[in-house]
Enzyme design. Sequence first.
Site, PDB file in Angstrom:
ATOM      1  N   MET A 198     -11.632  -5.198   6.411  1.00 43.74           N
ATOM      2  CA  MET A 198     -10.608  -4.298   6.977  1.00 43.74           C
ATOM      3  C   MET A 198     -10.224  -5.188   8.247  1.00 43.74           C
ATOM      4  SD  MET A 198     -10.219  -1.669   4.949  1.00 43.74           S
ATOM      5  CE  MET A 198      -9.127  -1.080   6.311  1.00 43.74           C
ATOM      6  N   HIS A 215      -8.464   1.254  -3.416  1.00 43.57           N
ATOM      7  CA  HIS A 215      -9.219   1.253  -2.238  1.00 43.57           C
ATOM      8  C   HIS A 215      -9.917   2.401  -2.091  1.00 43.57           C
ATOM      9  CE1 HIS A 215      -9.683   0.208   2.310  1.00 43.57           C
ATOM     10  NE2 HIS A 215     -10.741   0.156   1.776  1.00 43.57           N
ATOM     11  N   MET A 231     -12.025   4.777  -0.006  1.00 39.82           N
ATOM     12  CA  MET A 231     -12.888   5.155   1.343  1.00 39.82           C
ATOM     13  C   MET A 231     -13.240   6.741   1.284  1.00 39.82           C
ATOM     14  SD  MET A 231      -9.575   3.558   3.608  1.00 39.82           S
ATOM     15  CE  MET A 231      -8.525   3.474   2.176  1.00 39.82           C
ATOM     16  N   ASP A 238      -4.645   3.673  -1.610  1.00 36.23           N
ATOM     17  CA  ASP A 238      -5.970   4.219  -0.664  1.00 36.23           C
ATOM     18  C   ASP A 238      -6.256   5.447  -0.835  1.00 36.23           C
ATOM     19  OD1 ASP A 238      -6.115   1.898   1.034  1.00 36.23           O
ATOM     20  OD2 ASP A 238      -3.818   2.324   1.339  1.00 36.23           O
ATOM     21  N   ASP A 253      -6.751  -6.109   4.871  1.00 36.50           N
ATOM     22  CA  ASP A 253      -6.206  -4.682   5.025  1.00 36.50           C
ATOM     23  C   ASP A 253      -6.161  -4.224   6.416  1.00 36.50           C
ATOM     24  OD1 ASP A 253      -5.150  -2.309   4.305  1.00 36.50           O
ATOM     25  OD2 ASP A 253      -6.981  -1.974   2.850  1.00 36.50           O
ATOM     26  N   MET A 260      -8.907   8.591   0.173  1.00 37.30           N
ATOM     27  CA  MET A 260      -9.632   8.950   1.419  1.00 37.30           C
ATOM     28  C   MET A 260     -10.126  10.244   1.293  1.00 37.30           C
ATOM     29  SD  MET A 260      -7.223   7.569   4.428  1.00 37.30           S
ATOM     30  CE  MET A 260      -6.515   6.015   4.270  1.00 37.30           C
ATOM     31  N   HIS A 282      -1.545  -1.198  -4.131  1.00 30.15           N
ATOM     32  CA  HIS A 282      -2.881  -0.769  -3.422  1.00 30.15           C
ATOM     33  C   HIS A 282      -2.749   0.758  -3.130  1.00 30.15           C
ATOM     34  CE1 HIS A 282      -6.133  -1.826  -0.593  1.00 30.15           C
ATOM     35  NE2 HIS A 282      -5.756  -0.816   0.048  1.00 30.15           N
ATOM     36  N   SER A 287       0.848  -1.197   0.029  1.00 29.85           N
ATOM     37  CA  SER A 287       0.008   0.147  -0.120  1.00 29.85           C
ATOM     38  C   SER A 287       0.866   1.068  -0.138  1.00 29.85           C
ATOM     39  CB  SER A 287      -1.026  -0.159   1.272  1.00 29.85           C
ATOM     40  OG  SER A 287      -1.365   1.337   1.490  1.00 29.85           O
ATOM     41  N   GLY A 339      -0.272   1.904   9.659  1.00 28.44           N
ATOM     42  CA  GLY A 339       0.451   1.404  10.985  1.00 28.44           C
ATOM     43  C   GLY A 339      -0.364   1.248  12.104  1.00 28.44           C
TER      44      GLY A 339
HETATM   45  C1  DX5 Z   1      -6.119   1.920   6.062  1.00 27.88           C
HETATM   46  C2  DX5 Z   1      -5.803   1.568   4.576  1.00 27.88           C
HETATM   47  C3  DX5 Z   1      -4.627   0.544   4.482  1.00 27.88           C
HETATM   48  C4  DX5 Z   1      -3.403   0.990   5.014  1.00 27.88           C
HETATM   49  C5  DX5 Z   1      -2.945  -0.122   5.771  1.00 27.88           C
HETATM   50  O1  DX5 Z   1      -7.225   2.701   6.144  1.00 27.88           O
HETATM   51  O2  DX5 Z   1      -6.747   0.963   3.756  1.00 27.88           O
HETATM   52  O3  DX5 Z   1      -4.556   0.009   3.115  1.00 27.88           O
HETATM   53  O4  DX5 Z   1      -2.477   1.183   3.957  1.00 27.88           O
HETATM   54  O5  DX5 Z   1      -1.681   0.161   6.374  1.00 27.88           O
HETATM   55  P1  DX5 Z   1      -1.127  -0.761   7.484  1.00 27.88           P
HETATM   56  O6  DX5 Z   1      -0.616  -1.994   6.585  1.00 27.88           O
HETATM   57  O7  DX5 Z   1       0.023   0.150   7.654  1.00 27.88           O
HETATM   58  O8  DX5 Z   1      -1.903  -1.319   8.583  1.00 27.88           O
HETATM   59 ZN    ZN Z   2      -6.598  -0.062   1.694  1.00 31.82          ZN
END
Ligand code: DX5
Ligand code: ZN
Length: 230
Positions: A150, A79, A81, A45, A185, A47, A43, A18, A158
């Site tokens: 999720m 992805h 969000m 993300d 994820d 948001m 991946h 990601s 993190g």
């Molecule tokens: C969080 C994202 C993830 C994120 C995961 O909302 O959807 O894809 O990058 O991060 P780690 O692997 O650091 O938990």
């Molecule tokens: Zn994600």
Amino acid sequence: MTGTSAKALLGGVHVAPSILSADFGRLREQVGEVLAAGAKVIHVDVMDGHFVPPITVGPLAVSALREQVEVAGAMLDVHLMIERPEQKVSDFLAAGAHSITFHQEATPQVAYTAQIVRDAGACVGVALNPATPVDALADAASMNDLALCMTVNPGWGGQRFIATSPAKVARLCALVGESVTVEVDGGIDPTTAPSCRRSGARLFVAGAAIFATADPAEAYRAIAESVKAL
Ligand code: DX5
Ligand code: ZN
């Protein structure tokens, strides 16, 4: 890469780095490192500051990575969000997304949104927040390519893996069947990935465990190795 070859790729077991935890000033270089290490799914993300508090990137980030990822025979797993994804999926499809996963909680138009993605020839996924029961996908899941469980609350990299996730992954796999790839994820690393693999997950998103390390290629390989022979 076509939707058909993306679908074929999703039939295997893959770790998807990601870029959320990457150094955006060196994005292509960092993506290049994990592609060279063998990553076939990158991946992204997205948001919107509403569905989740942070704002990250939009279609421009997808189009910026498209060529580099395609040359490596890999795919971009987007992805979303964001609220009301049906209003935005076309922009991400035009930018070059090979799969688009949106949240079940983000729209009353799950089937309609999925259809837009499918009609464009891309793979489609629906994501579930930790508090959403797997049954929310009961009537639609088998029509999709991906079901994303999720394993942290969405919005930040993190975070700590939610310990009850493997049991939920198992329930989700039983619900959607073999033809749908279950993706996990959040908090995925070499210690948490194996339990999700044993529960049936095939796609493992990892951000901090790859890009918040000194050697992303080696960190990618360690997670891939942890799920390989399971
Ligand atoms: C969080 C994202 C993830 C994120 C995961 O909302 O959807 O894809 O990058 O991060 P780690 O692997 O650091 O938990
Ligand atoms: Zn994600």
